[in-house]
Scaffold this motif. Structure first.
Motif, PDB file in Angstrom:
ATOM      1  N   ASP A  32       0.798  -1.215   0.000  1.00 39.90           N
ATOM      2  CA  ASP A  32       0.000   0.000   0.000  1.00 39.90           C
ATOM      3  C   ASP A  32       0.839   1.278   0.000  1.00 39.90           C
ATOM      4  OD1 ASP A  32       0.833  -0.727   2.529  1.00 39.90           O
ATOM      5  OD2 ASP A  32      -0.956   0.001   3.534  1.00 39.90           O
ATOM      6  N   PHE A  33       2.109   1.192   0.311  1.00 41.85           N
ATOM      7  CA  PHE A  33       2.997   2.352   0.282  1.00 41.85           C
ATOM      8  C   PHE A  33       3.230   2.844  -1.143  1.00 41.85           C
ATOM      9  CE2 PHE A  33       5.713  -1.279  -0.368  1.00 41.85           C
ATOM     10  CZ  PHE A  33       6.580  -0.864  -1.361  1.00 41.85           C
ATOM     11  N   TYR A  34       3.063   1.969  -2.117  1.00 45.01           N
ATOM     12  CA  TYR A  34       3.473   2.266  -3.487  1.00 45.01           C
ATOM     13  C   TYR A  34       2.733   3.464  -4.089  1.00 45.01           C
ATOM     14  CZ  TYR A  34       4.986   1.576  -8.277  1.00 45.01           C
ATOM     15  OH  TYR A  34       5.525   1.754  -9.508  1.00 45.01           O
ATOM     16  N   GLY A  35       1.479   3.618  -3.813  1.00 43.03           N
ATOM     17  CA  GLY A  35       0.720   4.740  -4.370  1.00 43.03           C
ATOM     18  C   GLY A  35       1.052   6.081  -3.740  1.00 43.03           C
ATOM     19  N   LEU A  36       1.643   6.055  -2.542  1.00 42.66           N
ATOM     20  CA  LEU A  36       1.962   7.292  -1.840  1.00 42.66           C
ATOM     21  C   LEU A  36       3.414   7.727  -1.998  1.00 42.66           C
ATOM     22  CD1 LEU A  36       0.185   6.636   1.582  1.00 42.66           C
ATOM     23  CD2 LEU A  36      -0.512   8.251  -0.179  1.00 42.66           C
ATOM     24  N   ALA A  37       4.307   6.759  -2.076  1.00 44.79           N
ATOM     25  CA  ALA A  37       5.745   7.034  -2.008  1.00 44.79           C
ATOM     26  C   ALA A  37       6.196   8.025  -3.071  1.00 44.79           C
ATOM     27  CB  ALA A  37       6.533   5.736  -2.144  1.00 44.79           C
ATOM     28  N   ASN A  38       6.970   9.008  -2.606  1.00 43.87           N
ATOM     29  CA  ASN A  38       7.595  10.010  -3.456  1.00 43.87           C
ATOM     30  C   ASN A  38       6.578  10.856  -4.218  1.00 43.87           C
ATOM     31  OD1 ASN A  38       9.801   8.743  -2.417  1.00 43.87           O
ATOM     32  ND2 ASN A  38      10.399   7.755  -4.309  1.00 43.87           N
ATOM     33  N   SER A  39       5.625  11.402  -3.446  1.00 40.23           N
ATOM     34  CA  SER A  39       4.601  12.260  -4.033  1.00 40.23           C
ATOM     35  C   SER A  39       4.425  13.507  -3.175  1.00 40.23           C
ATOM     36  CB  SER A  39       3.272  11.513  -4.142  1.00 40.23           C
ATOM     37  OG  SER A  39       2.764  11.207  -2.854  1.00 40.23           O
ATOM     38  N   ILE A  40       3.993  14.588  -3.816  1.00 37.82           N
ATOM     39  CA  ILE A  40       3.732  15.851  -3.135  1.00 37.82           C
ATOM     40  C   ILE A  40       2.366  16.346  -3.568  1.00 37.82           C
ATOM     41  CG2 ILE A  40       4.423  18.260  -2.866  1.00 37.82           C
ATOM     42  CD1 ILE A  40       7.285  17.418  -3.417  1.00 37.82           C
ATOM     43  N   SER A  41       1.577  16.784  -2.589  1.00 35.89           N
ATOM     44  CA  SER A  41       0.271  17.376  -2.855  1.00 35.89           C
ATOM     45  C   SER A  41       0.222  18.715  -2.131  1.00 35.89           C
ATOM     46  CB  SER A  41      -0.838  16.459  -2.338  1.00 35.89           C
ATOM     47  OG  SER A  41      -2.075  17.118  -2.380  1.00 35.89           O
ATOM     48  N   CYS A  42      -0.082  19.771  -2.849  1.00 33.07           N
ATOM     49  CA  CYS A  42      -0.093  21.105  -2.248  1.00 33.07           C
ATOM     50  C   CYS A  42      -1.387  21.816  -2.627  1.00 33.07           C
ATOM     51  CB  CYS A  42       1.123  21.898  -2.715  1.00 33.07           C
ATOM     52  SG  CYS A  42       1.336  23.429  -1.791  1.00 33.07           S
ATOM     53  N   PRO A  43      -2.470  21.598  -1.852  1.00 28.37           N
ATOM     54  CA  PRO A  43      -3.747  22.219  -2.190  1.00 28.37           C
ATOM     55  C   PRO A  43      -3.765  23.711  -1.870  1.00 28.37           C
ATOM     56  CG  PRO A  43      -3.933  21.008  -0.139  1.00 28.37           C
ATOM     57  CD  PRO A  43      -2.555  20.758  -0.674  1.00 28.37           C
ATOM     58  N   VAL A  44      -4.683  24.416  -2.498  1.00 23.19           N
ATOM     59  CA  VAL A  44      -4.876  25.830  -2.243  1.00 23.19           C
ATOM     60  C   VAL A  44      -5.871  25.957  -1.096  1.00 23.19           C
ATOM     61  CG1 VAL A  44      -5.729  27.986  -3.253  1.00 23.19           C
ATOM     62  CG2 VAL A  44      -4.446  26.387  -4.649  1.00 23.19           C
ATOM     63  N   GLY A  45      -5.678  26.905  -0.219  1.00 20.12           N
ATOM     64  CA  GLY A  45      -6.598  27.127   0.891  1.00 20.12           C
ATOM     65  C   GLY A  45      -5.963  26.775   2.217  1.00 20.12           C
ATOM     66  N   MET A  46      -6.797  26.440   3.191  1.00 15.52           N
ATOM     67  CA  MET A  46      -6.330  26.180   4.552  1.00 15.52           C
ATOM     68  C   MET A  46      -5.879  24.738   4.770  1.00 15.52           C
ATOM     69  SD  MET A  46      -6.177  28.928   6.197  1.00 15.52           S
ATOM     70  CE  MET A  46      -5.844  28.248   7.792  1.00 15.52           C
ATOM     71  N   GLU A  47      -6.260  23.836   3.915  1.00 16.19           N
ATOM     72  CA  GLU A  47      -5.869  22.432   4.076  1.00 16.19           C
ATOM     73  C   GLU A  47      -4.368  22.298   3.850  1.00 16.19           C
ATOM     74  OE1 GLU A  47      -6.961  19.054   5.537  1.00 16.19           O
ATOM     75  OE2 GLU A  47      -8.371  20.685   5.312  1.00 16.19           O
ATOM     76  N   PRO A  48      -3.661  21.614   4.783  1.00 16.38           N
ATOM     77  CA  PRO A  48      -2.207  21.524   4.630  1.00 16.38           C
ATOM     78  C   PRO A  48      -1.792  20.641   3.462  1.00 16.38           C
ATOM     79  CG  PRO A  48      -2.929  20.199   6.478  1.00 16.38           C
ATOM     80  CD  PRO A  48      -4.136  20.953   5.983  1.00 16.38           C
ATOM     81  N   GLY A  49      -0.689  21.022   2.838  1.00 16.35           N
ATOM     82  CA  GLY A  49      -0.092  20.188   1.810  1.00 16.35           C
ATOM     83  C   GLY A  49       0.595  19.004   2.463  1.00 16.35           C
ATOM     84  N   SER A  50       0.716  17.915   1.735  1.00 16.20           N
ATOM     85  CA  SER A  50       1.391  16.740   2.285  1.00 16.20           C
ATOM     86  C   SER A  50       2.347  16.168   1.252  1.00 16.20           C
ATOM     87  CB  SER A  50       0.378  15.681   2.720  1.00 16.20           C
ATOM     88  OG  SER A  50      -0.353  15.217   1.614  1.00 16.20           O
ATOM     89  N   ALA A  51       3.339  15.503   1.753  1.00 13.58           N
ATOM     90  CA  ALA A  51       4.323  14.852   0.899  1.00 13.58           C
ATOM     91  C   ALA A  51       4.682  13.522   1.545  1.00 13.58           C
ATOM     92  CB  ALA A  51       5.555  15.725   0.751  1.00 13.58           C
ATOM     93  N   TRP A  52       4.820  12.507   0.734  1.00 15.72           N
ATOM     94  CA  TRP A  52       5.190  11.171   1.199  1.00 15.72           C
ATOM     95  C   TRP A  52       6.479  10.776   0.504  1.00 15.72           C
ATOM     96  CZ3 TRP A  52       2.218   8.394   4.711  1.00 15.72           C
ATOM     97  CH2 TRP A  52       0.950   8.905   4.989  1.00 15.72           C
ATOM     98  N   PHE A  53       7.498  10.454   1.297  1.00  7.83           N
ATOM     99  CA  PHE A  53       8.782  10.055   0.734  1.00  7.83           C
ATOM    100  C   PHE A  53       9.260   8.768   1.371  1.00  7.83           C
ATOM    101  CE2 PHE A  53       9.141  14.696  -0.094  1.00  7.83           C
ATOM    102  CZ  PHE A  53       9.210  14.601  -1.460  1.00  7.83           C
TER     103      PHE A  53
END
Length: 136
Positions: A32-53
């Motif tokens: 299940d790590f495969y879909g998340l690993a080495n990705s960055i998400s940076c939404p606009v607004g108050m929701e925090p951006g996240s990154a998985w490495f």
């Protein structure tokens, strides 16, 4: 033309999830790590951006929990850098007792910390004939 793209945490390179995925799939371990690993998400607004490495165990041990980190995506046009990310969670990817198992790290940008602040919170303040008084 050679296209080179890879993420970094500060000066640390990350682990390629493809090889780890193949080994886990061959042994019937969770992937299940495969879909998340080495990705960055940076939404606009108050929701925090996240990154998985996905990082080596040594790199995971070196990163400070109480400090901010710069995340970098190196590509053919130069690096793109995201600043002020905080280590939110670390998950060991592998089986118990494997000293070489890497970490899947989740970083959140500083909006995660701002959500914990008391800005725009309501308090019990009552009005009296003398002006404002805090409720007891």
């Amino acid at each position: 033309m050679t296209i080179t793209r890879y993420p970094m945490i500060g000066a640390h390179r990350v682990v390629d999830p493809g090889e780890l995925y193949a080994a886990h799939a061959a042994n019937g371990w969770p992937t299940d790590f495969y879909g998340l690993a080495n990705s960055i998400s940076c939404p606009v607004g108050m929701e925090p951006g996240s990154a998985w490495f996905l990082v080596s165990r040594a790199t995971g041990g070196e990163l400070g929990v109480n400090s901010t980190h710069s995340l970098k995506w190196v590509h053919e046009n130069g690096p793109t850098t995201w600043l002020n990310y905080i280590l939110h969670r670390a998950v060991l990817v592998g089986i118990d007792g494997d000293g070489k198992a890497p970490y899947l790290l989740e970083f959140r940008d500083k909006r995660q910390v701002l959500r914990l602040s008391s800005i725009d919170k309501e308090y019990n303040v009552r009005r009296t004939t003398r002006g404002y008084d805090t409720a007891t």
